[in-house]
Every structure is written in C-alpha cells, then in structure tokens.
Design an enzyme around this catalytic site. Structure first.
Site, PDB file in Angstrom:
ATOM      1  N   GLU A  47       0.854  -1.190   0.000  1.00 47.74           N
ATOM      2  CA  GLU A  47       0.000   0.000   0.000  1.00 47.74           C
ATOM      3  C   GLU A  47       0.887   1.236   0.000  1.00 47.74           C
ATOM      4  O   GLU A  47       1.657   1.445   0.940  1.00 47.74           O
ATOM      5  CB  GLU A  47      -0.908   0.038   1.229  1.00 47.74           C
ATOM      6  CG  GLU A  47      -1.796   1.286   1.240  1.00 47.74           C
ATOM      7  CD  GLU A  47      -2.504   1.536   2.557  1.00 47.74           C
ATOM      8  OE1 GLU A  47      -3.627   2.063   2.524  1.00 47.74           O
ATOM      9  OE2 GLU A  47      -1.933   1.219   3.621  1.00 47.74           O
ATOM     10  N   PHE A  48       0.780   2.047  -1.034  1.00 53.40           N
ATOM     11  CA  PHE A  48       1.556   3.286  -1.085  1.00 53.40           C
ATOM     12  C   PHE A  48       0.722   4.412  -0.499  1.00 53.40           C
ATOM     13  O   PHE A  48      -0.265   4.845  -1.085  1.00 53.40           O
ATOM     14  CB  PHE A  48       1.959   3.613  -2.522  1.00 53.40           C
ATOM     15  CG  PHE A  48       2.801   4.861  -2.648  1.00 53.40           C
ATOM     16  CD1 PHE A  48       3.705   5.223  -1.662  1.00 53.40           C
ATOM     17  CD2 PHE A  48       2.687   5.672  -3.768  1.00 53.40           C
ATOM     18  CE1 PHE A  48       4.478   6.370  -1.776  1.00 53.40           C
ATOM     19  CE2 PHE A  48       3.455   6.826  -3.900  1.00 53.40           C
ATOM     20  CZ  PHE A  48       4.348   7.175  -2.889  1.00 53.40           C
ATOM     21  N   ARG A  49       1.135   4.898   0.679  1.00 53.36           N
ATOM     22  CA  ARG A  49       0.440   5.994   1.361  1.00 53.36           C
ATOM     23  C   ARG A  49       1.014   7.326   0.879  1.00 53.36           C
ATOM     24  O   ARG A  49       1.861   7.939   1.524  1.00 53.36           O
ATOM     25  CB  ARG A  49       0.576   5.833   2.873  1.00 53.36           C
ATOM     26  CG  ARG A  49      -0.338   4.778   3.475  1.00 53.36           C
ATOM     27  CD  ARG A  49      -1.807   5.172   3.384  1.00 53.36           C
ATOM     28  NE  ARG A  49      -2.052   6.464   4.038  1.00 53.36           N
ATOM     29  CZ  ARG A  49      -2.361   6.601   5.323  1.00 53.36           C
ATOM     30  NH1 ARG A  49      -2.484   5.529   6.098  1.00 53.36           N
ATOM     31  NH2 ARG A  49      -2.569   7.802   5.849  1.00 53.36           N
ATOM     32  N   ARG A  83      -4.790   9.262   1.829  1.00 54.11           N
ATOM     33  CA  ARG A  83      -5.711   9.463   2.941  1.00 54.11           C
ATOM     34  C   ARG A  83      -5.739  10.936   3.343  1.00 54.11           C
ATOM     35  O   ARG A  83      -4.711  11.519   3.677  1.00 54.11           O
ATOM     36  CB  ARG A  83      -5.275   8.604   4.132  1.00 54.11           C
ATOM     37  CG  ARG A  83      -6.200   8.676   5.330  1.00 54.11           C
ATOM     38  CD  ARG A  83      -7.511   7.973   5.117  1.00 54.11           C
ATOM     39  NE  ARG A  83      -7.305   6.558   4.849  1.00 54.11           N
ATOM     40  CZ  ARG A  83      -7.671   5.967   3.718  1.00 54.11           C
ATOM     41  NH1 ARG A  83      -8.261   6.668   2.750  1.00 54.11           N
ATOM     42  NH2 ARG A  83      -7.464   4.685   3.523  1.00 54.11           N
ATOM     43  N   HIS A 144     -13.272   5.546   7.884  1.00 53.31           N
ATOM     44  CA  HIS A 144     -12.499   5.444   9.122  1.00 53.31           C
ATOM     45  C   HIS A 144     -13.160   6.241  10.235  1.00 53.31           C
ATOM     46  O   HIS A 144     -13.523   7.400  10.038  1.00 53.31           O
ATOM     47  CB  HIS A 144     -11.073   5.957   8.904  1.00 53.31           C
ATOM     48  CG  HIS A 144     -10.316   5.192   7.868  1.00 53.31           C
ATOM     49  ND1 HIS A 144     -10.521   5.380   6.517  1.00 53.31           N
ATOM     50  CD2 HIS A 144      -9.377   4.231   7.982  1.00 53.31           C
ATOM     51  CE1 HIS A 144      -9.736   4.552   5.838  1.00 53.31           C
ATOM     52  NE2 HIS A 144      -9.033   3.852   6.707  1.00 53.31           N
ATOM     53  N   LYS A 171     -14.032  -1.523   2.914  1.00 54.37           N
ATOM     54  CA  LYS A 171     -13.163  -1.459   4.096  1.00 54.37           C
ATOM     55  C   LYS A 171     -13.672  -0.449   5.118  1.00 54.37           C
ATOM     56  O   LYS A 171     -14.040   0.670   4.762  1.00 54.37           O
ATOM     57  CB  LYS A 171     -11.750  -1.067   3.675  1.00 54.37           C
ATOM     58  CG  LYS A 171     -10.784  -0.848   4.845  1.00 54.37           C
ATOM     59  CD  LYS A 171      -9.509  -0.158   4.390  1.00 54.37           C
ATOM     60  CE  LYS A 171      -8.668   0.264   5.585  1.00 54.37           C
ATOM     61  NZ  LYS A 171      -7.560   1.161   5.170  1.00 54.37           N
ATOM     62  N   ARG A 213      -6.844  -7.603  14.010  1.00 51.72           N
ATOM     63  CA  ARG A 213      -5.935  -7.704  12.866  1.00 51.72           C
ATOM     64  C   ARG A 213      -5.455  -9.141  12.660  1.00 51.72           C
ATOM     65  O   ARG A 213      -4.876  -9.467  11.624  1.00 51.72           O
ATOM     66  CB  ARG A 213      -4.747  -6.764  13.058  1.00 51.72           C
ATOM     67  CG  ARG A 213      -5.143  -5.290  13.121  1.00 51.72           C
ATOM     68  CD  ARG A 213      -3.948  -4.388  13.340  1.00 51.72           C
ATOM     69  NE  ARG A 213      -4.329  -2.984  13.445  1.00 51.72           N
ATOM     70  CZ  ARG A 213      -4.516  -2.155  12.426  1.00 51.72           C
ATOM     71  NH1 ARG A 213      -4.353  -2.599  11.185  1.00 51.72           N
ATOM     72  NH2 ARG A 213      -4.855  -0.892  12.622  1.00 51.72           N
ATOM     73  N   SER A 232       1.189   3.168   9.766  1.00 54.70           N
ATOM     74  CA  SER A 232       0.371   4.184   9.110  1.00 54.70           C
ATOM     75  C   SER A 232      -0.961   4.357   9.823  1.00 54.70           C
ATOM     76  O   SER A 232      -1.743   5.237   9.476  1.00 54.70           O
ATOM     77  CB  SER A 232       0.129   3.811   7.639  1.00 54.70           C
ATOM     78  OG  SER A 232      -0.609   2.615   7.543  1.00 54.70           O
ATOM     79  N   GLN A 236      -1.057  -1.163  14.357  1.00 55.30           N
ATOM     80  CA  GLN A 236      -0.492  -2.082  13.366  1.00 55.30           C
ATOM     81  C   GLN A 236       0.628  -2.914  13.976  1.00 55.30           C
ATOM     82  O   GLN A 236       1.422  -2.433  14.770  1.00 55.30           O
ATOM     83  CB  GLN A 236       0.028  -1.309  12.153  1.00 55.30           C
ATOM     84  CG  GLN A 236      -1.069  -0.851  11.218  1.00 55.30           C
ATOM     85  CD  GLN A 236      -0.537  -0.108  10.006  1.00 55.30           C
ATOM     86  OE1 GLN A 236       0.659   0.140   9.888  1.00 55.30           O
ATOM     87  NE2 GLN A 236      -1.426   0.263   9.102  1.00 55.30           N
TER      88      GLN A 236
END
Length: 254
Positions: A47-49, A83, A144, A171, A213, A232, A236
């Site tokens: 995932e490229f943030r 985001r 979110h 999601k 998770r 991120s 996590q």
C-alpha cells in the site's frame, strides 16, 4: 456469498487473510530506503500511502513516486492510498484536488487497487469507481472512525453502502473505547461477510483492537495491514510478527 478478487495472482476474499504493508515516506530518498527494507518481508500487497509525501500537493510528483513503487515491486499488487486529514491521513485537501489526483492515478494505470473514501460525495465516488474499473483497477471504498466504534448495524450498513456504490473491496476501520467495542466490530464483520458479495476488510484500531488484525480469517476480513518500517495507523503489528502469528493460527501450535 462473497466472491473473491484476483489481483496479480493474489486472491483476495478467499483462503488466508492477505497482509498489506503500508509504504510511508516523505521524499524520494526515504522511499528508496523503505522499498529496500521491505522487499524481503512476507507480505502480499503493498500500500503506497502517498499522503505522507512532502510533495503530496503535486499530482506530477505523486505519479512519479508511484512509478518508483511500481518499478521496485512489479509482481506485488499495488494499492494506492491518499488518505485525507479528515479520515486520519496526513494531507488536507479539497474534494476537487482529491478526485483530480485519483483520476490521474487511474488514467496512469499504475496501481492495481485504488482507495476511495466513501463519504466524499456519492456522485464523485461512483464516477471514480466506474473510471477505475474501466481502466482495469479495483476500487476499494473505505471509511475510518478514529474516535468511536459505531453500532454493529451501522458498520454493516456502511459496508453495504460501499458495495452499492460499486466497490470491489469494502473497508472500514474503527476505534474501540472498550473490549466490547472490539467484539462489536468482529460481530459486524461476521454479519457483513454473510451478506456481502464483495471482499470486506475491517479492523479495530489501537492496542485494544489489535486482536482484530489477527482474526480476519475467522470472522471474514480479507486483508490485514502490518507495518514494515513505520505504522500508518494505530495498532499495526510488524509484518514478520503478523505473518508468524497468522501461520500459527492457521496451522495450529504445539
């Protein structure tokens, strides 16, 4: 009955929960270093943030850095995420800039999956989803909640709303205030899995929600996010520890 999604030979929505590792970097030098550090980690999706970039306000620069990620990991499914500050991201921007950026990424066909925030205006969201799919890119719709966990019915409703907007992946991430909130998220995940026709991704954030998770395969979440070099989102778990734990849960332990 949930249908699976196949992206670069990675099956999302069937079998074991897939691990996505977020790439967090402020500039080209850091991005290069992070790519080198994660390349041998046991993850399934990158995932490229892009919202963490110092140049996040330049579409051309974001495209250039996305190309760097694509070139470095050509065989991994690439999820592009920008985001915005309102949903816990690093870059505040207008709806106009947000969708202009997403359109540019979609037209570039660099990502395999593109993250689109659900509550960004239904018409614009539906257009972005349709444009992504027209260009062979899967649309991940997301929401979110960084301050609370909505009731089970509301979580399920939001996931259904994403599916109704045409999402390929749905999601939601929520913040627990208690252990009971984590159970609410897991119960909602199980219920949504029974109703959904698309893969779903759910998580309860922070230390309290970390167990969510690890429990995706049991309750129905198709992807879990594990940190490579930098988190991120709150709670996590490191990718290697996450993989080892998922393997242990799947195979059993002595």
């Amino acid at each position: 009955m949930c249908s699976c999604l196949v992206v670069k030979n990675t099956v999302i929505g069937s079998g074991r929960t897939k691990i996505a590792v977020p790439l967090v970097a402020r500039d080209a030098a850091v991005l290069s270093a992070v790519l080198d550090q994660i390349k041998n980690l046991p993850f399934d999706i990158v995932e490229f943030r892009a919202d963490f970039l110092e140049c996040a306000g330049s579409i051309g620069e974001v495209l250039r850095h996305t190309q760097t990620v694509r070139d470095a990991l050509p065989d991994k499914p690439l999820l592009f995420t920008f985001r915005r500050h309102g949903e816990g991201g690093s870059f505040p921007c207008s709806d106009d800039y947000y969708f202009e950026l997403l359109d540019a990424l979609i037209e570039s066909r660099l990502p395999d999956i593109i993250d689109i925030e659900l509550f960004s205006g239904e018409t614009a969201v539906r257009c972005a989803v349709a444009n992504a799919q027209k260009n062979g890119i899967a649309a991940l719709l997301c929401n979110h909640e960084f301050h609370r966990t909505p009731p089970q019915e509301e979580i399920v409703c939001r996931l259904k709303q994403m599916e109704d907007c045409g999402a390929d992946i749905c999601k939601i991430a929520v913040m627990p205030q208690s252990a009971e909130d984590v159970l609410t998220l897991l119960s909602a995940t199980l219920k949504a899995k029974e109703l959904a026709a698309k893969p779903i991704v759910t998580m309860s954030m922070g230390q309290t929600g970390a167990v969510s998770r690890l429990a995706g395969q049991v309750f129905g979440s198709s992807i879990t996010f594990g940190s490579g070099t930098q988190n991120s989102a709150p709670g996590q778990i490191g990718v290697s520890a996450l993989r080892a734990t998922l393997d242990c849960l799947e195979n059993g332990a002595d």
